[in-house]
Design a protein around this motif. Structure first.
Motif, PDB file in Angstrom:
ATOM      1  N   ASN A  86       0.808  -1.216   0.000  1.00 46.06           N
ATOM      2  CA  ASN A  86       0.000   0.000   0.000  1.00 46.06           C
ATOM      3  C   ASN A  86       0.843   1.270   0.000  1.00 46.06           C
ATOM      4  OD1 ASN A  86      -2.974   0.788   0.252  1.00 46.06           O
ATOM      5  ND2 ASN A  86      -2.052   2.051   1.861  1.00 46.06           N
ATOM      6  N   MET A  87       2.143   1.134   0.257  1.00 45.77           N
ATOM      7  CA  MET A  87       3.033   2.298   0.214  1.00 45.77           C
ATOM      8  C   MET A  87       3.090   2.893  -1.187  1.00 45.77           C
ATOM      9  SD  MET A  87       4.354   3.159   3.155  1.00 45.77           S
ATOM     10  CE  MET A  87       5.780   4.130   2.674  1.00 45.77           C
ATOM     11  N   ILE A  88       2.828   2.065  -2.213  1.00 47.59           N
ATOM     12  CA  ILE A  88       2.781   2.556  -3.594  1.00 47.59           C
ATOM     13  C   ILE A  88       1.352   2.999  -3.892  1.00 47.59           C
ATOM     14  CG2 ILE A  88       3.167   2.007  -6.023  1.00 47.59           C
ATOM     15  CD1 ILE A  88       5.032  -0.210  -5.127  1.00 47.59           C
ATOM     16  N   PRO A  89       1.134   4.265  -4.169  1.00 48.87           N
ATOM     17  CA  PRO A  89      -0.245   4.731  -4.425  1.00 48.87           C
ATOM     18  C   PRO A  89      -0.861   4.040  -5.646  1.00 48.87           C
ATOM     19  CG  PRO A  89       1.234   6.586  -4.028  1.00 48.87           C
ATOM     20  CD  PRO A  89       2.096   5.369  -4.181  1.00 48.87           C
ATOM     21  N   TYR A  90      -2.149   3.741  -5.565  1.00 47.58           N
ATOM     22  CA  TYR A  90      -2.982   3.212  -6.651  1.00 47.58           C
ATOM     23  C   TYR A  90      -2.600   1.793  -7.077  1.00 47.58           C
ATOM     24  CZ  TYR A  90      -5.062   7.810  -7.089  1.00 47.58           C
ATOM     25  OH  TYR A  90      -5.726   8.961  -6.819  1.00 47.58           O
ATOM     26  N   PHE A  91      -1.365   1.581  -7.545  1.00 48.92           N
ATOM     27  CA  PHE A  91      -0.996   0.287  -8.111  1.00 48.92           C
ATOM     28  C   PHE A  91      -0.446  -0.687  -7.075  1.00 48.92           C
ATOM     29  CE2 PHE A  91      -0.245   3.464 -11.544  1.00 48.92           C
ATOM     30  CZ  PHE A  91      -1.320   3.107 -12.328  1.00 48.92           C
ATOM     31  N   GLY A 154       6.692   6.038 -12.466  1.00 47.74           N
ATOM     32  CA  GLY A 154       6.735   4.581 -12.491  1.00 47.74           C
ATOM     33  C   GLY A 154       7.197   4.056 -13.840  1.00 47.74           C
ATOM     34  N   MET A 155       6.711   4.688 -14.916  1.00 51.57           N
ATOM     35  CA  MET A 155       7.142   4.293 -16.267  1.00 51.57           C
ATOM     36  C   MET A 155       8.618   4.616 -16.489  1.00 51.57           C
ATOM     37  SD  MET A 155       3.832   5.538 -18.492  1.00 51.57           S
ATOM     38  CE  MET A 155       4.654   5.188 -20.057  1.00 51.57           C
ATOM     39  N   ALA A 156       9.090   5.721 -15.901  1.00 51.97           N
ATOM     40  CA  ALA A 156      10.464   6.159 -16.129  1.00 51.97           C
ATOM     41  C   ALA A 156      11.475   5.443 -15.238  1.00 51.97           C
ATOM     42  CB  ALA A 156      10.568   7.674 -15.918  1.00 51.97           C
ATOM     43  N   PHE A 157      11.105   5.206 -13.963  1.00 56.67           N
ATOM     44  CA  PHE A 157      12.082   4.691 -12.998  1.00 56.67           C
ATOM     45  C   PHE A 157      11.654   3.391 -12.324  1.00 56.67           C
ATOM     46  CE2 PHE A 157      12.312   9.390 -12.961  1.00 56.67           C
ATOM     47  CZ  PHE A 157      13.565   9.532 -13.542  1.00 56.67           C
ATOM     48  N   GLY A 158      10.548   2.791 -12.770  1.00 51.80           N
ATOM     49  CA  GLY A 158      10.132   1.505 -12.234  1.00 51.80           C
ATOM     50  C   GLY A 158       9.581   1.592 -10.817  1.00 51.80           C
ATOM     51  N   PHE A 159       9.921   0.579 -10.009  1.00 54.36           N
ATOM     52  CA  PHE A 159       9.368   0.467  -8.652  1.00 54.36           C
ATOM     53  C   PHE A 159       9.729   1.683  -7.794  1.00 54.36           C
ATOM     54  CE2 PHE A 159       9.813  -0.928  -4.213  1.00 54.36           C
ATOM     55  CZ  PHE A 159       8.539  -1.398  -3.979  1.00 54.36           C
ATOM     56  N   VAL A 160      10.984   2.118  -7.879  1.00 52.34           N
ATOM     57  CA  VAL A 160      11.422   3.285  -7.096  1.00 52.34           C
ATOM     58  C   VAL A 160      10.643   4.525  -7.516  1.00 52.34           C
ATOM     59  CG1 VAL A 160      13.372   4.785  -6.539  1.00 52.34           C
ATOM     60  CG2 VAL A 160      13.723   2.321  -6.749  1.00 52.34           C
ATOM     61  N   GLY A 161      10.399   4.663  -8.814  1.00 50.92           N
ATOM     62  CA  GLY A 161       9.646   5.810  -9.308  1.00 50.92           C
ATOM     63  C   GLY A 161       8.217   5.835  -8.805  1.00 50.92           C
ATOM     64  N   MET A 162       7.617   4.662  -8.619  1.00 51.92           N
ATOM     65  CA  MET A 162       6.246   4.607  -8.107  1.00 51.92           C
ATOM     66  C   MET A 162       6.160   5.135  -6.678  1.00 51.92           C
ATOM     67  SD  MET A 162       4.670   1.039  -9.517  1.00 51.92           S
ATOM     68  CE  MET A 162       4.204   0.856 -11.241  1.00 51.92           C
ATOM     69  N   ILE A 163       7.204   4.858  -5.894  1.00 51.29           N
ATOM     70  CA  ILE A 163       7.204   5.310  -4.503  1.00 51.29           C
ATOM     71  C   ILE A 163       7.587   6.791  -4.415  1.00 51.29           C
ATOM     72  CG2 ILE A 163       8.294   5.009  -2.247  1.00 51.29           C
ATOM     73  CD1 ILE A 163       8.614   2.067  -2.883  1.00 51.29           C
ATOM     74  N   ALA A 164       8.645   7.173  -5.144  1.00 50.47           N
ATOM     75  CA  ALA A 164       9.155   8.549  -5.039  1.00 50.47           C
ATOM     76  C   ALA A 164       8.474   9.510  -6.006  1.00 50.47           C
ATOM     77  CB  ALA A 164      10.669   8.554  -5.299  1.00 50.47           C
ATOM     78  N   GLY A 165       7.637   8.989  -6.907  1.00 56.12           N
ATOM     79  CA  GLY A 165       7.040   9.825  -7.944  1.00 56.12           C
ATOM     80  C   GLY A 165       6.169  10.945  -7.415  1.00 56.12           C
ATOM     81  N   VAL A 166       5.349  10.651  -6.419  1.00 52.27           N
ATOM     82  CA  VAL A 166       4.420  11.657  -5.885  1.00 52.27           C
ATOM     83  C   VAL A 166       5.164  12.839  -5.263  1.00 52.27           C
ATOM     84  CG1 VAL A 166       2.577  12.097  -4.233  1.00 52.27           C
ATOM     85  CG2 VAL A 166       2.558  10.003  -5.587  1.00 52.27           C
ATOM     86  N   PRO A 167       6.094  12.616  -4.311  1.00 53.42           N
ATOM     87  CA  PRO A 167       6.809  13.767  -3.766  1.00 53.42           C
ATOM     88  C   PRO A 167       7.638  14.516  -4.805  1.00 53.42           C
ATOM     89  CG  PRO A 167       7.737  11.704  -2.937  1.00 53.42           C
ATOM     90  CD  PRO A 167       6.454  11.365  -3.610  1.00 53.42           C
ATOM     91  N   LEU A 168       8.199  13.805  -5.799  1.00 56.08           N
ATOM     92  CA  LEU A 168       8.950  14.480  -6.860  1.00 56.08           C
ATOM     93  C   LEU A 168       8.053  15.425  -7.654  1.00 56.08           C
ATOM     94  CD1 LEU A 168      11.254  11.643  -8.284  1.00 56.08           C
ATOM     95  CD2 LEU A 168      11.982  13.723  -7.109  1.00 56.08           C
ATOM     96  N   VAL A 169       6.869  14.954  -8.005  1.00 62.58           N
ATOM     97  CA  VAL A 169       5.931  15.785  -8.757  1.00 62.58           C
ATOM     98  C   VAL A 169       5.473  16.975  -7.914  1.00 62.58           C
ATOM     99  CG1 VAL A 169       3.599  15.837  -9.734  1.00 62.58           C
ATOM    100  CG2 VAL A 169       5.146  13.982 -10.321  1.00 62.58           C
ATOM    101  N   VAL A 170       5.241  16.748  -6.631  1.00 68.60           N
ATOM    102  CA  VAL A 170       4.824  17.847  -5.750  1.00 68.60           C
ATOM    103  C   VAL A 170       5.913  18.905  -5.661  1.00 68.60           C
ATOM    104  CG1 VAL A 170       4.212  18.454  -3.376  1.00 68.60           C
ATOM    105  CG2 VAL A 170       3.274  16.401  -4.400  1.00 68.60           C
ATOM    106  N   VAL A 171       7.168  18.470  -5.536  1.00 70.70           N
ATOM    107  CA  VAL A 171       8.298  19.416  -5.484  1.00 70.70           C
ATOM    108  C   VAL A 171       8.383  20.203  -6.781  1.00 70.70           C
ATOM    109  CG1 VAL A 171      10.812  19.594  -5.414  1.00 70.70           C
ATOM    110  CG2 VAL A 171       9.630  18.095  -3.811  1.00 70.70           C
ATOM    111  N   ALA A 172       8.306  19.499  -7.938  1.00 71.84           N
ATOM    112  CA  ALA A 172       8.356  20.176  -9.232  1.00 71.84           C
ATOM    113  C   ALA A 172       7.202  21.162  -9.394  1.00 71.84           C
ATOM    114  CB  ALA A 172       8.329  19.138 -10.356  1.00 71.84           C
ATOM    115  N   LYS A 173       6.022  20.750  -8.981  1.00 70.84           N
ATOM    116  CA  LYS A 173       4.846  21.619  -9.067  1.00 70.84           C
ATOM    117  C   LYS A 173       5.030  22.878  -8.215  1.00 70.84           C
ATOM    118  CE  LYS A 173      -0.149  21.530  -8.074  1.00 70.84           C
ATOM    119  NZ  LYS A 173      -0.144  22.354  -6.857  1.00 70.84           N
ATOM    120  N   ASN A 174       5.542  22.712  -6.999  1.00 72.21           N
ATOM    121  CA  ASN A 174       5.766  23.865  -6.123  1.00 72.21           C
ATOM    122  C   ASN A 174       6.813  24.815  -6.687  1.00 72.21           C
ATOM    123  OD1 ASN A 174       3.905  22.866  -4.322  1.00 72.21           O
ATOM    124  ND2 ASN A 174       5.407  21.983  -2.930  1.00 72.21           N
TER     125      ASN A 174
END
Length: 205
Positions: A86-91, A154-174
């Motif tokens: 469940n640590m990975i959102p959605y998938f 997730g598509m770009a970095f696999g399993f690690v990207g699925m976990i770190a993707g959300v905070p990365l996108v939030v940082v980029a958005k901010n």
């Protein structure tokens, strides 16, 4: 793992060295902006990890309670798998549910059906109530950006990207929002300056 341990041990000295490097290479304004961006990123990642840990712990405990009530085999182990996934959102819930259900099909098909229904109900509860409530309050981002981060990273970095993707996108958005705010303020300032100069010239005429 050893590098991570040493980085934690020498965190203070590494941060001090990094700050000195930034201040030496960049101007004061740019240096402060870069340090502020890293501070913001650190806060976002920390809040996301804490939020997901709380969310996943709740799901794991609820799953354990349900499995125990229905007498499902290996309830503790399967609940941990569901909670960690469940640590990975959605998938993540889908990935963790597959081995649990497959193993139970071999052991006891009836338990597998109960487990599958229970997991689906729990994930609907998590996806629509618990997860958005905790993550939205912790990192202040809508469900769209969460799904976007998981999918793209997730598509770009696999399993690690699925976990770190959300905070990365939030940082980029901010960072983009901060950049837009700065540019809009500059334009407003220039516009006011032009109008003021025009008014002074008209007054002199």
């Amino acid at each position: 793992i050893m590098m991570a341990i040493y980085m934690l041990i020498e965190k203070d000295s590494l941060l001090k060295w990094f700050r000195r490097l930034i201040k030496a290479v960049f101007s004061e304004n740019k240096g402060n902006y870069i340090l502020g961006a890293f501070t913001m990123a650190n806060g976002v990642f920390k809040k996301f990890i804490i939020g997901k840990f709380i969310d996943s712990s709740i799901i794991g405990v609820l799953c354990l309670i349900i499995f125990k009530i229905f007498g499902i085999e290996y309830a503790v182990v399967f609940s941990i798998i569901i909670g960690v996934g469940n640590m990975i959102p959605y998938f993540g819930p889908i990935f963790s549910a597959i081995p649990v259900v497959l193993i139970l099909v071999i052991i006891n098909p009836q338990s597998a059906l109960i487990a599958l229904i229970s997991i689906i109900v729990l994930q609907q509860l998590d996806g629509n109530v618990i997860g958005p409530k905790i993550l939205s309050e912790n990192i202040g981002v809508s469900a769209f950006w969460i799904l976007f981060g998981v999918t793209v990273c997730g598509m770009a970095f696999g399993f690690v990207g699925m976990i770190a993707g959300v905070p990365l996108v939030v940082v980029a958005k901010n960072l983009v929002e901060d950049y837009v705010d700065i540019k809009l303020k500059q334009r407003n300032t220039e516009h006011i300056s032009v109008e003021t100069n025009a008014g002074v010239e008209d007054a002199e005429k």
